[in-house]
Design a protein around this motif. Sequence first.
Motif, mmCIF file in Angstrom:
data_model
loop_
_atom_site.group_PDB
_atom_site.id
_atom_site.type_symbol
_atom_site.label_atom_id
_atom_site.label_comp_id
_atom_site.label_asym_id
_atom_site.label_seq_id
_atom_site.Cartn_x
_atom_site.Cartn_y
_atom_site.Cartn_z
ATOM 1 N N CYS A 86 0.860 -1.181 0.000
ATOM 2 C CA CYS A 86 0.000 0.000 0.000
ATOM 3 C C CYS A 86 0.894 1.228 0.000
ATOM 4 O O CYS A 86 2.122 1.139 -0.038
ATOM 5 C CB CYS A 86 -0.931 0.000 1.212
ATOM 6 S SG CYS A 86 -0.067 0.194 2.793
ATOM 7 N N HIS A 87 0.242 2.375 0.058
ATOM 8 C CA HIS A 87 0.956 3.646 0.119
ATOM 9 C C HIS A 87 0.350 4.439 1.272
ATOM 10 O O HIS A 87 -0.461 5.346 1.075
ATOM 11 C CB HIS A 87 0.862 4.377 -1.215
ATOM 12 C CG HIS A 87 1.397 3.572 -2.354
ATOM 13 N ND1 HIS A 87 2.737 3.504 -2.656
ATOM 14 C CD2 HIS A 87 0.778 2.747 -3.229
ATOM 15 C CE1 HIS A 87 2.928 2.694 -3.680
ATOM 16 N NE2 HIS A 87 1.749 2.214 -4.041
ATOM 17 N N PHE A 88 0.736 4.059 2.473
ATOM 18 C CA PHE A 88 0.172 4.578 3.712
ATOM 19 C C PHE A 88 0.381 6.082 3.821
ATOM 20 O O PHE A 88 -0.572 6.841 4.064
ATOM 21 C CB PHE A 88 0.842 3.845 4.877
ATOM 22 C CG PHE A 88 0.431 4.274 6.248
ATOM 23 C CD1 PHE A 88 -0.766 3.835 6.790
ATOM 24 C CD2 PHE A 88 1.263 5.072 7.016
ATOM 25 C CE1 PHE A 88 -1.133 4.208 8.078
ATOM 26 C CE2 PHE A 88 0.909 5.450 8.296
ATOM 27 C CZ PHE A 88 -0.289 5.023 8.829
ATOM 28 N N TYR A 89 1.597 6.516 3.641
ATOM 29 C CA TYR A 89 1.907 7.948 3.737
ATOM 30 C C TYR A 89 1.147 8.739 2.670
ATOM 31 O O TYR A 89 0.574 9.797 2.939
ATOM 32 C CB TYR A 89 3.411 8.138 3.596
ATOM 33 C CG TYR A 89 3.892 9.571 3.626
ATOM 34 C CD1 TYR A 89 3.571 10.425 4.675
ATOM 35 C CD2 TYR A 89 4.698 10.068 2.597
ATOM 36 C CE1 TYR A 89 4.032 11.743 4.705
ATOM 37 C CE2 TYR A 89 5.167 11.375 2.617
ATOM 38 C CZ TYR A 89 4.830 12.206 3.667
ATOM 39 O OH TYR A 89 5.293 13.499 3.682
ATOM 40 N N ARG A 90 1.102 8.200 1.468
ATOM 41 C CA ARG A 90 0.392 8.876 0.375
ATOM 42 C C ARG A 90 -1.102 8.964 0.673
ATOM 43 O O ARG A 90 -1.747 9.962 0.343
ATOM 44 C CB ARG A 90 0.622 8.141 -0.941
ATOM 45 C CG ARG A 90 0.111 8.892 -2.166
ATOM 46 C CD ARG A 90 0.145 8.034 -3.405
ATOM 47 N NE ARG A 90 1.476 7.552 -3.727
ATOM 48 C CZ ARG A 90 1.727 6.626 -4.637
ATOM 49 N NH1 ARG A 90 0.725 6.073 -5.305
ATOM 50 N NH2 ARG A 90 2.962 6.240 -4.881
ATOM 51 N N ILE A 397 0.475 -9.613 -4.386
ATOM 52 C CA ILE A 397 -0.612 -9.324 -5.329
ATOM 53 C C ILE A 397 -1.776 -8.600 -4.650
ATOM 54 O O ILE A 397 -1.930 -8.655 -3.428
ATOM 55 C CB ILE A 397 -1.122 -10.621 -5.991
ATOM 56 C CG1 ILE A 397 -1.505 -11.654 -4.922
ATOM 57 C CG2 ILE A 397 -0.049 -11.194 -6.918
ATOM 58 C CD1 ILE A 397 -2.001 -12.969 -5.472
ATOM 59 N N GLN A 398 -2.568 -7.951 -5.454
ATOM 60 C CA GLN A 398 -3.676 -7.138 -4.961
ATOM 61 C C GLN A 398 -4.963 -7.568 -5.678
ATOM 62 O O GLN A 398 -5.209 -7.161 -6.826
ATOM 63 C CB GLN A 398 -3.396 -5.651 -5.208
ATOM 64 C CG GLN A 398 -2.132 -5.148 -4.523
ATOM 65 C CD GLN A 398 -0.852 -5.570 -5.214
ATOM 66 O OE1 GLN A 398 -0.747 -5.468 -6.430
ATOM 67 N NE2 GLN A 398 0.114 -6.068 -4.453
ATOM 68 N N PRO A 399 -5.794 -8.374 -5.038
ATOM 69 C CA PRO A 399 -6.971 -8.953 -5.699
ATOM 70 C C PRO A 399 -7.930 -7.942 -6.312
ATOM 71 O O PRO A 399 -8.545 -8.225 -7.340
ATOM 72 C CB PRO A 399 -7.630 -9.748 -4.576
ATOM 73 C CG PRO A 399 -6.485 -10.171 -3.705
ATOM 74 C CD PRO A 399 -5.559 -8.992 -3.707
ATOM 75 N N THR A 400 -8.071 -6.760 -5.711
ATOM 76 C CA THR A 400 -9.025 -5.809 -6.281
ATOM 77 C C THR A 400 -8.549 -5.225 -7.605
ATOM 78 O O THR A 400 -9.348 -4.650 -8.353
ATOM 79 C CB THR A 400 -9.344 -4.671 -5.297
ATOM 80 O OG1 THR A 400 -8.128 -4.121 -4.790
ATOM 81 C CG2 THR A 400 -10.189 -5.168 -4.144
ATOM 82 N N VAL A 434 1.138 -16.461 -1.023
ATOM 83 C CA VAL A 434 0.968 -15.167 -1.680
ATOM 84 C C VAL A 434 0.770 -14.124 -0.595
ATOM 85 O O VAL A 434 0.112 -14.369 0.414
ATOM 86 C CB VAL A 434 -0.231 -15.134 -2.662
ATOM 87 C CG1 VAL A 434 0.077 -15.933 -3.915
ATOM 88 C CG2 VAL A 434 -1.518 -15.632 -1.998
ATOM 89 N N ALA A 435 1.382 -12.953 -0.789
ATOM 90 C CA ALA A 435 1.170 -11.824 0.116
ATOM 91 C C ALA A 435 0.109 -10.932 -0.509
ATOM 92 O O ALA A 435 0.228 -10.535 -1.668
ATOM 93 C CB ALA A 435 2.472 -11.051 0.307
ATOM 94 N N LEU A 436 -0.939 -10.622 0.257
ATOM 95 C CA LEU A 436 -2.071 -9.876 -0.287
ATOM 96 C C LEU A 436 -2.116 -8.445 0.240
ATOM 97 O O LEU A 436 -1.879 -8.199 1.424
ATOM 98 C CB LEU A 436 -3.389 -10.579 0.047
ATOM 99 C CG LEU A 436 -3.561 -12.004 -0.482
ATOM 100 C CD1 LEU A 436 -4.938 -12.537 -0.135
ATOM 101 C CD2 LEU A 436 -3.332 -12.062 -1.987
ATOM 102 N N GLY A 437 -2.425 -7.516 -0.643
ATOM 103 C CA GLY A 437 -2.562 -6.118 -0.266
ATOM 104 C C GLY A 437 -3.616 -5.443 -1.120
ATOM 105 O O GLY A 437 -4.335 -6.093 -1.873
#
Length: 541
Positions: A86-90, A397-400, A434-437
């Motif tokens: 993700c881009h938490f700061y952004r 990977i990012q399912p959405t 898999v790492a999901l985000g």
Amino acid sequence: MKKLVVVLMCVSLFSCHKNTQVDLIVYNATIYTVNETFETAQSIAIKDGKFVAIGTDKEIRDSYTSTNSIDAENKPLYPGLIDAHCHFYRLGLQQQKVDLSGTQSYDEVLERLVQFQKEKNSSFITGRGWDQNDWPVKEFPTKEKLDKLFPNTPVAVGRVDGHALLVNEAALKASGLSSKDTNIKVTGGEFIVKNGRLTGVLIDAAMDFIKIPGPNKDEAIEGLLAAQKISFSYGLTTVDDAGLDKLEIELIDSLQQAGDLEMRIYAMVSATQDNLDYYTNKGIIKTDRLNVRSFKVYGDGALGSRGAAMKKPYSDRDNHYGALIFAPERYTQIAKQIAKSDYQMNTHAIGDSTNYWILKTYKDVLTDAKNRRWRIEHAQIISENDFNYFDNIIPSIQPTHATSDMYWAGDRIGAERMKGAYAFKKLLNTYGKVALGTDFPVENVNPFYTFYAAVARKDLNNYPANGFQMENALTREETLRGMTIWAAYSNFEEDEKGSIEVGKFADFVILDRDLMTVESAKIPDTKVLATYVNGQKVYEN
């Protein structure tokens, strides 16, 4: 799922006798431990910010006591959720800018810009979120209307994926450019030209030519705290921020040390040469809340802006292949420098050409190195012959992304390449995890949208009825693991978080419904009742 029969265990500081005092007991819950055998329990005991016991209500009650006990009322309880990309700061900074997400036309973009300026009277308007693929005319906008509305105020607003920028003439002028500058040379990007002039749309590396004022310290702090509040409300207790600079990391560390920022952050350092030199020499930085041990590298742009590098031309644009951000040999240089350190290399790779080149580079540089856990971020389009490269490379990977792109992706790359696109199950079967985000704020922060997209492969309107490429759907157990223990593993943190086990940080979330059993259509409506970090409540609905 297996019931946890007896898991009361001693740790060195406590003896296993009746009525051991602890800081918190949660009972009458349906607890998904997400341990190796995916066992469930009813009750947990917490002391000094860590789980000291997990078991049945009777087992915990008979051995532990606390002045602080919570009846979970049979609600489901899970390990704290981890967003692996993700881009938490952004996200935090975005709260201070114009939000263009969900706009259904260019005219709606313009309306929001006008309304924003009425409220903020900004000297330089910035924001993000437009997506021409959601508009009736699925073409990049041009800046003529922007110039009329804002003749003297610079405007620079990003596409939803952050890989394209729309600017007006005032923004070009503020950056020492003009729409007549059609011969600017750029590697890894593009200035869109029409009728002999710049349209105002800049792709990838071309965006670097625009000089956008950065936030001051107070704005940066406000942004981080705003992002934390949003993230905790969705049950996130760890976020992997994909692309931070040194000053941003130092600010995060200072806020965490002061106790103002409680979110755990896995920092991917932006792979500029200065950052590479500084952090590879300094070594890993690790506290309980901050882990700096990876670099974020950009391989290519995004599919939506046709910046993803493809082996063959795009199906909907003749002789256009997209492009790598850097020259191919630059990735080898970066990889060799990182390989000599203990740092991880995490590379954004969308197109099949980029995935091939980065995977091959990883293999050539790592040779027989073990447990380096280098990651491919997105792994979006993979050629059939290239999946085998993921035998020791983690797919992040990012399912959405699949359910956001499914309406137009087939037209963009064709049916044959779609067979290897958004292939989450195939990636899981190859690597084993898999790492999901989410990639927020590109996508929504909500991790339950991630869960739904992974298992149902549908959008929020239940489309398509039978799911999108369901052969690559994940099971609910696989999805929960991807959002907890496998994400922790991708960060080298599986021994301290990602599951509810004795000795790990007491990070957990209580939800209003059971993700493992609720009707799939109801998953997106899941609400967080409470979020805990170190056994301390950081959010309550």
